[in-house]
Design a protein around this motif. Structure first.
Motif, PDB file in Angstrom:
ATOM      1  N   PRO A  68     -24.854 -13.623 -16.762  1.00 11.69           N
ATOM      2  CA  PRO A  68     -25.382 -13.268 -18.070  1.00 11.69           C
ATOM      3  C   PRO A  68     -25.683 -11.766 -18.099  1.00 11.69           C
ATOM      4  N   GLU A  69     -25.621 -11.196 -19.265  1.00 11.87           N
ATOM      5  CA  GLU A  69     -25.921  -9.774 -19.418  1.00 11.87           C
ATOM      6  C   GLU A  69     -27.322  -9.486 -18.899  1.00 11.87           C
ATOM      7  N   GLY A  70     -27.459  -8.461 -18.089  1.00  8.45           N
ATOM      8  CA  GLY A  70     -28.743  -8.041 -17.556  1.00  8.45           C
ATOM      9  C   GLY A  70     -29.185  -8.763 -16.298  1.00  8.45           C
ATOM     10  N   SER A  71     -28.455  -9.795 -15.884  1.00  8.43           N
ATOM     11  CA  SER A  71     -28.847 -10.544 -14.692  1.00  8.43           C
ATOM     12  C   SER A  71     -28.423  -9.805 -13.433  1.00  8.43           C
ATOM     13  N   THR A  72     -29.253  -9.884 -12.410  1.00 10.86           N
ATOM     14  CA  THR A  72     -28.886  -9.306 -11.118  1.00 10.86           C
ATOM     15  C   THR A  72     -28.233 -10.341 -10.213  1.00 10.86           C
ATOM     16  N   THR A  73     -28.290 -11.615 -10.597  1.00 17.97           N
ATOM     17  CA  THR A  73     -27.673 -12.686  -9.820  1.00 17.97           C
ATOM     18  C   THR A  73     -26.342 -13.067 -10.462  1.00 17.97           C
ATOM     19  N   THR A  74     -25.299 -13.180  -9.647  1.00 14.34           N
ATOM     20  CA  THR A  74     -23.990 -13.569 -10.154  1.00 14.34           C
ATOM     21  C   THR A  74     -23.630 -14.970  -9.684  1.00 14.34           C
ATOM     22  N   LEU A  75     -22.698 -15.588 -10.397  1.00 15.09           N
ATOM     23  CA  LEU A  75     -22.140 -16.873 -10.011  1.00 15.09           C
ATOM     24  C   LEU A  75     -20.720 -16.628  -9.515  1.00 15.09           C
ATOM     25  N   LEU A  76     -20.448 -17.033  -8.285  1.00 17.56           N
ATOM     26  CA  LEU A  76     -19.118 -16.912  -7.699  1.00 17.56           C
ATOM     27  C   LEU A  76     -18.356 -18.192  -7.999  1.00 17.56           C
ATOM     28  N   LEU A  77     -17.297 -18.094  -8.790  1.00 11.54           N
ATOM     29  CA  LEU A  77     -16.481 -19.246  -9.164  1.00 11.54           C
ATOM     30  C   LEU A  77     -15.424 -19.425  -8.088  1.00 11.54           C
ATOM     31  N   ALA A  78     -15.746 -20.227  -7.084  1.00  9.51           N
ATOM     32  CA  ALA A  78     -14.946 -20.332  -5.861  1.00  9.51           C
ATOM     33  C   ALA A  78     -14.094 -21.591  -5.849  1.00  9.51           C
ATOM     34  N   SER A  79     -12.793 -21.403  -5.703  1.00  7.92           N
ATOM     35  CA  SER A  79     -11.876 -22.543  -5.668  1.00  7.92           C
ATOM     36  C   SER A  79     -11.439 -22.889  -4.250  1.00  7.92           C
ATOM     37  N   TRP A  80     -11.905 -22.157  -3.260  1.00  8.03           N
ATOM     38  CA  TRP A  80     -11.421 -22.354  -1.889  1.00  8.03           C
ATOM     39  C   TRP A  80     -12.305 -23.265  -1.050  1.00  8.03           C
ATOM     40  N   PHE A  81     -13.197 -24.016  -1.683  1.00  6.58           N
ATOM     41  CA  PHE A  81     -14.041 -24.978  -0.989  1.00  6.58           C
ATOM     42  C   PHE A  81     -13.807 -26.376  -1.568  1.00  6.58           C
ATOM     43  N   PRO A  82     -12.614 -26.946  -1.409  1.00  3.60           N
ATOM     44  CA  PRO A  82     -12.347 -28.243  -2.054  1.00  3.60           C
ATOM     45  C   PRO A  82     -13.276 -29.360  -1.570  1.00  3.60           C
ATOM     46  N   GLU A  83     -13.842 -29.220  -0.388  1.00  2.00           N
ATOM     47  CA  GLU A  83     -14.734 -30.252   0.130  1.00  2.00           C
ATOM     48  C   GLU A  83     -16.176 -30.073  -0.349  1.00  2.00           C
ATOM     49  N   MET A  84     -16.475 -28.968  -1.006  1.00  2.00           N
ATOM     50  CA  MET A  84     -17.839 -28.703  -1.470  1.00  2.00           C
ATOM     51  C   MET A  84     -18.144 -29.553  -2.700  1.00  2.00           C
TER      52      MET A  84
END
Length: 114
Positions: A44-60
């Motif tokens: 979100p705008e102004g947030s210091t935390t990001t979300l990593l949209l990771a596709s390389w953990f199929p077992e997660m």
């Protein structure tokens, strides 16, 4: 110390990107080549935390209970529903107003009124 990135397991980064930047209105922070796909983060705008949209953990397994805040839950619920996402609420609870939803990959979110 600060939390900088939260990994969100997704099976398709393009679908995830469309969802997180579309109805959720987040912006792209990074979109770089990565040996196992793309290093794709949104926030979100102004947030210091990001979300990593990771596709390389199929077992997660999908995550649950990540809490976001938004100033207008009715507007967010409308955008989510217009995008075909089931949203529960907004509803008043003893601790405040909240909205529940899942992304296209089963990751569950709680959004509280900011």
């Amino acid at each position: 110390m600060e939390i900088s990135t939260v990994t969100i397991p997704v099976s398709d980064q393009e679908t995830a990107l469309a969802f997180y930047t579309g109805p959720l209105g987040m912006g792209i922070r990074t979109d770089n080549p990565f040996p196992m796909g793309r290093w794709l983060t949104v926030a979100p705008e102004g947030s210091t935390t990001t979300l990593l949209l990771a596709s390389w953990f199929p077992e997660m397994a999908p995550i649950g209970g990540l809490i976001l805040t938004a100033p207008d839950l009715d507007d967010l619920a409308g955008r989510l529903r217009s995008a075909g996402t089931t949203a529960d609420g907004p509803a008043d609870a003893p601790w405040g107003r909240q909205l529940l939803f899942q992304d296209p990959f089963g990751n569950g979110y709680v959004v509280s009124q900011s």
